[in-house]
Write an enzyme that holds these catalytic residues in place. Structure first.
Site, PDB file in Angstrom:
ATOM      1  N   VAL A  10      -9.738   8.693 -34.379  1.00 17.58           N
ATOM      2  CA  VAL A  10     -11.178   8.808 -34.618  1.00 17.58           C
ATOM      3  C   VAL A  10     -11.589  10.194 -34.139  1.00 17.58           C
ATOM      4  O   VAL A  10     -10.925  10.795 -33.305  1.00 17.58           O
ATOM      5  CB  VAL A  10     -12.032   7.741 -33.883  1.00 17.58           C
ATOM      6  CG1 VAL A  10     -11.736   6.355 -34.405  1.00 17.58           C
ATOM      7  CG2 VAL A  10     -11.845   7.810 -32.388  1.00 17.58           C
ATOM      8  N   SER A  11     -12.706  10.672 -34.690  1.00 13.65           N
ATOM      9  CA  SER A  11     -13.205  11.961 -34.218  1.00 13.65           C
ATOM     10  C   SER A  11     -14.693  11.910 -33.901  1.00 13.65           C
ATOM     11  O   SER A  11     -15.213  12.842 -33.311  1.00 13.65           O
ATOM     12  CB  SER A  11     -12.932  13.066 -35.245  1.00 13.65           C
ATOM     13  OG  SER A  11     -13.529  12.755 -36.474  1.00 13.65           O
ATOM     14  N   THR A  12     -15.346  10.815 -34.274  1.00 12.95           N
ATOM     15  CA  THR A  12     -16.781  10.702 -33.995  1.00 12.95           C
ATOM     16  C   THR A  12     -17.140   9.287 -33.572  1.00 12.95           C
ATOM     17  O   THR A  12     -16.424   8.331 -33.896  1.00 12.95           O
ATOM     18  CB  THR A  12     -17.632  11.037 -35.244  1.00 12.95           C
ATOM     19  OG1 THR A  12     -17.390  10.041 -36.242  1.00 12.95           O
ATOM     20  CG2 THR A  12     -17.320  12.414 -35.787  1.00 12.95           C
ATOM     21  N   GLN A  15     -17.648   6.964 -36.626  1.00 10.00           N
ATOM     22  CA  GLN A  15     -16.460   6.321 -37.185  1.00 10.00           C
ATOM     23  C   GLN A  15     -16.161   5.027 -36.444  1.00 10.00           C
ATOM     24  O   GLN A  15     -15.846   4.015 -37.054  1.00 10.00           O
ATOM     25  CB  GLN A  15     -15.253   7.256 -37.116  1.00 10.00           C
ATOM     26  CG  GLN A  15     -15.324   8.390 -38.092  1.00 10.00           C
ATOM     27  CD  GLN A  15     -14.173   9.361 -37.924  1.00 10.00           C
ATOM     28  OE1 GLN A  15     -13.498   9.401 -36.897  1.00 10.00           O
ATOM     29  NE2 GLN A  15     -13.956  10.167 -38.951  1.00 10.00           N
TER      30      GLN A  15
END
Length: 127
Positions: A10-12, A15
């Protein structure tokens, strides 16, 4: 039984809120592995952008795959692996050259056909 690694990313926060949380990805990948006869021998998680190819756990996982510690890689969806078409093409070629099966919970097993390559490339372009 074939040995598989699981990779989740995940990056955010968004998400994670949309169902792409690390725990939900890992659980879906574990179920996929069990249903398809794979033994999970390692799990790797990154909280990092998919636009970069050099990510802490991703790099460790690639090294372990290179060392032959697993026969397959399972991800929840292709965009968890990378968000750049150029990276997808490099990784796809590397998996093929090393004999590593690439599996996606949402996309299934990647076949070595022109149609599947086109579908994967379109999906990577959209990501």
């Amino acid at each position: 039984m074939k040995r598989a690694f699981i990779y989740a990313r995940v990056s955010t926060t968004e998400q994670a809120e949309r169902g792409y949380s690390l725990p939900s990805q890992l659980e879906a990948c574990r179920r996929y592995a069990e249903a398809h006869g794979y033994t999970v021998v390692g799990e790797f998680e990154d909280d990092y952008t998919g636009a970069e190819l050099e990510r802490p756990k991703f790099s460790r996982m690639r090294d372990a795959l290179e060392a032959g510690e697993a026969d397959a890689l399972i991800v929840y969806d292709d965009d968890r692996l990378t968000r750049k078409l150029a990276h997808w093409v490099l990784l796809s070629d590397w998996f093929t050259a090393k004999g590593i099966e690439y599996l996606s919970v949402l996309g299934g097993r990647k076949a070595d056909t022109p149609e599947d390559a086109l579908r994967s490339n379109i999906k990577a372009t959209i990501a």
